[in-house]
Design an enzyme around this catalytic site. Structure first.
Site, PDB file in Angstrom:
ATOM      1  N   ASP A 179       0.880  -1.162   0.000  1.00 34.24           N
ATOM      2  CA  ASP A 179       0.000   0.000   0.000  1.00 34.24           C
ATOM      3  C   ASP A 179       0.931   1.229   0.000  1.00 34.24           C
ATOM      4  OD1 ASP A 179      -2.128   1.836   0.751  1.00 34.24           O
ATOM      5  OD2 ASP A 179      -1.305   1.724   2.785  1.00 34.24           O
ATOM      6  N   ASP A 187      -0.024   5.166   0.987  1.00 32.22           N
ATOM      7  CA  ASP A 187      -0.200   6.117   2.101  1.00 32.22           C
ATOM      8  C   ASP A 187      -0.182   5.409   3.458  1.00 32.22           C
ATOM      9  OD1 ASP A 187      -0.659   8.705   0.801  1.00 32.22           O
ATOM     10  OD2 ASP A 187      -2.427   7.743  -0.050  1.00 32.22           O
TER      11      ASP A 187
END
Ligand code: M1P
Length: 253
Positions: free
Chosen positions: A16, A18
């Site tokens: 991922d 952020d």
């Protein structure tokens, strides 16, 4: 590309963006980038899967030169894919999935809802129309970093996004859409199943022995939850970019 990629283990480390590799909507720090594209990539395949659109992920990864060092880049959960140094033509879109009539009813409802709420500040770009999703931001995507942080705090107290999602669900029951709060100022809207697991379908033919997924929003309701708990991945929950690196050091040792 690497000179001899075949010497790497057929294992993919998928990240991922952020909260996992960067602070929300910030650029990757140089030591984290170097660790991934030099140290980790010498042993394993590496990939990104983010809810954001390609231009935001590219900006956060400091441009195409860095992005090209990832074996896979899946933006909008995989609806838009960057592979072998080029963007691949999208196979599906929310536009064709919903059709113009439903889309406009949906967008009109969101804009009308937003016109009735008052927040500490409101800026512009409330609806961002993307290939595989619609991103709705009550404060507006053109807010500053300080306004973004302020909305994040305000939303934790007043649940602005949660309440708006409840109102949308009430207005459009059974419309087949998922609402996902993945960042600080907005939520993503996409058809059921177009969450981060979407990219796993695209990886099925790649023959990986294992796919390790690293994400921070892995709890139920978080936008990493589905892929984190999917049986096709080995899920790793992280708390920050430096925690991601600590966990990768363990994988390498
Ligand atoms: O990657 C997580 C989210 O990042 C952004 O969220 P926000 O601007 O609210 O912090 C958006 O690009 C969102 O689509 C994405 O899921």
């Amino acid at each position: 590309m690497m000179s001899n990629p075949d010497s790497r283990k057929k294992i993919l480390c998928l990240f991922d963006v952020d909260g996992t590799l960067t602070k929300p909507r910030n650029a990757i720090e140089p030591h984290i980038k170097d660790f991934l594209v030099s140290k980790l990539r010498s042993k394993y395949y590496i990939g990104l899967v983010g809810g954001s659109d390609f231009s935001k992920i590219s900006e956060q990864m400091c441009g195409l030169e860095v992005l090209s060092k990832f074996d896979y880049v899946f933006s909008e959960n995989g609806l838009v894919e960057f592979r072998n140094g080029a963007l691949q033509p999208p196979v599906q879109s929310i536009q064709s999935y919903m059709g113009e009539e439903k889309l406009q009813k949906f967008i009109n409802f969101c804009l009308a809802y937003l016109s009735k709420i008052t927040l500490p500040v409101k800026r512009g770009n409330f609806v961002e129309f993307r290939t595989g999703m619609i991103n709705i931001s009550p404060v507006g995507r053109s807010c500053t970093q300080a306004e973004r942080d302020e909305f994040d705090k305000y939303d934790k107290q007043h649940l602005i996004r949660k309440k708006m999602i409840e109102a949308i669900e009430k207005e459009f029951p059974g419309i087949g859409l998922t609402y996902s709060i993945g960042g600080q100022i907005s939520f993503d809207v996409f058809p059921h199943g177009w969450d981060k697991r979407y990219c796993l379908k695209l990886l099925e033919q790649e023959g990986f022995e294992a796919i390790h997924f690293y994400g921070d929003k892995t709890d139920p309701g978080g936008n990493d939850h589905e892929i984190f708990t999917d049986e096709r991945t080995v899920g790793h929950k992280v708390t920050s970019p430096s925690d991601t690196i600590s966990q990768l050091e363990q994988l390498l040792s």
